[in-house]
Design an enzyme around this catalytic site. Structure first.
Site, PDB file in Angstrom:
ATOM      1  N   ASP A  48      -7.459   1.450  -5.620  1.00 29.57           N
ATOM      2  CA  ASP A  48      -6.487   1.204  -4.558  1.00 29.57           C
ATOM      3  C   ASP A  48      -7.160   0.890  -3.232  1.00 29.57           C
ATOM      4  OD1 ASP A  48      -7.403   3.923  -4.754  1.00 29.57           O
ATOM      5  OD2 ASP A  48      -6.044   4.415  -3.113  1.00 29.57           O
ATOM      6  N   GLU A  49      -6.411   0.212  -2.385  1.00 24.49           N
ATOM      7  CA  GLU A  49      -6.758   0.031  -0.959  1.00 24.49           C
ATOM      8  C   GLU A  49      -8.208  -0.368  -0.740  1.00 24.49           C
ATOM      9  OE1 GLU A  49      -3.756   3.204   1.117  1.00 24.49           O
ATOM     10  OE2 GLU A  49      -5.571   4.010   0.235  1.00 24.49           O
TER      11      GLU A  49
HETATM   12  C1  TNX Z   1      -2.147   5.943   0.093  1.00 22.54           C
HETATM   13  S1  TNX Z   1      -1.437   5.998  -2.738  1.00 22.54           S
HETATM   14  C2  TNX Z   1      -3.267   6.227  -0.684  1.00 22.54           C
HETATM   15  C3  TNX Z   1      -3.999   7.484  -0.452  1.00 22.54           C
HETATM   16  C4  TNX Z   1      -3.432   8.265   0.688  1.00 22.54           C
HETATM   17  C5  TNX Z   1      -1.923   8.208   0.632  1.00 22.54           C
HETATM   18  C6  TNX Z   1      -1.248   9.052   1.677  1.00 22.54           C
HETATM   19  C7  TNX Z   1      -2.820   5.433  -2.845  1.00 22.54           C
HETATM   20  C8  TNX Z   1      -3.132   4.830  -4.103  1.00 22.54           C
HETATM   21  N1  TNX Z   1      -3.635   5.487  -1.781  1.00 22.54           N
HETATM   22  O1  TNX Z   1      -5.363   7.186  -0.229  1.00 22.54           O
HETATM   23  O2  TNX Z   1      -3.874   9.578   0.572  1.00 22.54           O
HETATM   24  O3  TNX Z   1      -1.505   6.887   0.795  1.00 22.54           O
HETATM   25  O4  TNX Z   1       0.133   9.134   1.432  1.00 22.54           O
END
Ligand code: TNX
Length: 486
Positions: A296-297
């Protein structure tokens, strides 16, 4: 038969009364090590509350009136792996299941039919037939932002089991901490395990401790899905090994809460060696089928590198004998049809995964993110989903229709993630998880046509006494007409 949670598939009351006798036994057919463990899991809380001896015996012969009978049957294939049938009549309570897992789910219902804390030890008579809607009924705990000890995770597993959940996804690594010891890369925990959000002491599981979690879960028919978040969310790893950095220099450990700034150096072959070693050691610790690779991200990983990485890593997971799951972003890469993806915010990307044949675990942030505040007064938690998440928000949605355009049968189930940027104690963990996890457990277990918020809120009101009896620090939502007092 009124405060059952999650609501069973079918409940047929019959207007009589069963009374658990002070001389009752728990009769077991067949009596094996495995079924005996399940009988103990029923006996312990009942002995504690009732003071009865409740000895466990092999076979039902000679069981006095008012006893509990547990049996594995080969005759009722309709129950599936986790289903059970419970017949309560004035003489006995008889629980049958095709598999031990079904027996274990059924004893949670037995506990819920009897009083929470004190006698008279009566239950209404009737018949319950039950089996889960989804095979993946998950909870995710982020032990990377703040670390939670083995005993704290075991407490979580007990509460999950009580609500018939069956997957614990552990988010083991992130920018702020690396929480699982890896023999071939020991600095990951030596350096990367030493930090946490806000500068706390961090912590990590030795492999022996991690095995204890997996075993504790296994005894509750809960599968642990370990996640190492790659190729982003890796500052803890980058701080531990300079050679994983594009610059060749290790950054300091990170204690903030920004996301998306770190990346493995994907043009360095050592990054793949690192991932392979970690996944191999993790696979050896994992009896369950899935390894979660995060994904993710990855805002600082070029798209092409990202896709290549996911494709190679997916093959490594397969080589380690496991099935790959990642956050929805892995849908950007070419996926194996066996790989699964976890939807959280971007439907378009999740649909790309589904279009390649991937099954989906549904974790829509607005419905399942237990780190979101209940309301403006919630002292901890985040609000990035753009509103607050009350109990009813968690209840009123359906995993199979939430994302239009999914192929039939694509949904493996539902998972509720609890990110831990804003808290570090078990009390706070429970406050964020409960009672929303009760609502989500029902979303995952009960057929859609059986669910109704007005009925659920009444049952949850009664269920409060059971949460109290277990000392759960839950949020007393104003949406629920609690019977218990606070
Ligand atoms: C998004 S959900 C993230 C996390 C954070 C979260 C906080 C996701 C796959 N990545 O790194 O902790 O939001 O709500």
């Amino acid at each position: 038969m009124k405060n059952l949670l999650p609501l069973p598939v079918s409940v047929t009351p019959s207007n009589g009364t069963f009374v658990l006798a002070p001389e009752a036994v728990i009769a077991l057919t067949p009596s094996t090590d495995e079924t005996a463990r399940i009988a103990q899991a029923l006996a312990e809380p009942l002995r504690r509350a009732s003071g009865y001896r409740l000895p466990v015996q092999a076979g039902a012969a000679g069981a006095p009136k008012g006893s509990l009978l547990l049996a594995i049957t080969r005759l009722d294939a309709g129950l599936g792996n986790e289903g059970y049938e419970l017949r309560v009549d004035p003489e006995r309570m008889a629980l049958t299941a095709l598999k031990p897992a079904g027996l274990f789910r059924g004893i949670q219902t037995v506990r819920q039919l009897l009083p929470a804390t004190e006698g008279p030890w009566r239950a209404e008579t009737g018949v319950i037939r039950d089996a889960p809607r989804f095979v993946w009924r998950g909870f995710m705990l982020d032990v990377a932002r703040h670390f939670f000890k083995v005993e704290e995770v075991q407490r979580v597993l007990d509460l999950m089991a009580f609500h018939k959940l069956n997957v614990l996804h552990l988010h083991l690594t992130d920018d702020q901490g690396w929480r699982i010891h890896i023999h071939s890369w020991p600095n990951l925990t030596k350096v990367g395990g030493s930090s946490a959000v806000g500068g706390g002491p961090g912590g990590f599981y030795t492999q022996e401790q991690y095995k204890a979690i997996v075993e504790y879960a296994r005894a509750r028919y809960i599968t642990v899905v370990p996640e190492v978040d790659l190729p982003g969310h890796v500052n803890a790893a980058l701080a531990s090994y300079p050679e994983l950095n594009a610059s060749g220099q290790a950054p300091a450990v990170y204690t903030g809460t920004e996301v998306g700034f770190s990346s493995l150096a994907l043009d360095r072959e050592i990054s793949y060696k690192f991932a392979e070693d970690v996944l191999r050691e993790l696979a050896a610790l994992t009896p369950g089928p899935f390894l979660h690779i995060g994904g993710d991200e990855t805002h600082s990983t070029p798209d092409e590198d990202y896709r290549r990485f996911v494709e190679r890593i997916q093959a490594l997971v397969q080589k380690a004998g496991k099935v790959c799951i990642g956050w929805e972003e892995i849908g950007r890469a070419r996926l194996l049809p066996t790989s699964a993806a976890q939807y959280w915010v971007n439907g378009e990307t999740a649909l790309k995964a589904a279009a390649q044949g991937s099954r989906l675990v549904m974790s829509p942030a607005t419905k399942t993110y237990l780190d979101q505040k209940y309301n403006a007064g919630t002292p901890i938690g985040l609000t990035w989903t753009g509103g607050y998440t009350e109990v009813q928000d968690c209840y009123d949605w359906d995993p199979e229709t939430f994302l239009p355009g999914l192929p039939a049968g694509a949904v493996l189930g539902m998972e509720a993630p609890l990110w831990s940027e804003t808290f570090s104690t078990l009390a706070d963990l429970e406050f964020m998880a409960f009672p929303r996890l009760c609502a989500l457990a029902e979303v995952a277990w009960t057929p859609a046509a059986r669910r109704s918020w007005t009925d659920f809120r009444t049952r949850l009101a009664g269920h409060g006494a059971r949460l109290n009896a277990q000392g759960v620090n839950y949020y007393p939502s104003y949406q629920i007409p609690w019977e218990a007092s606070f």
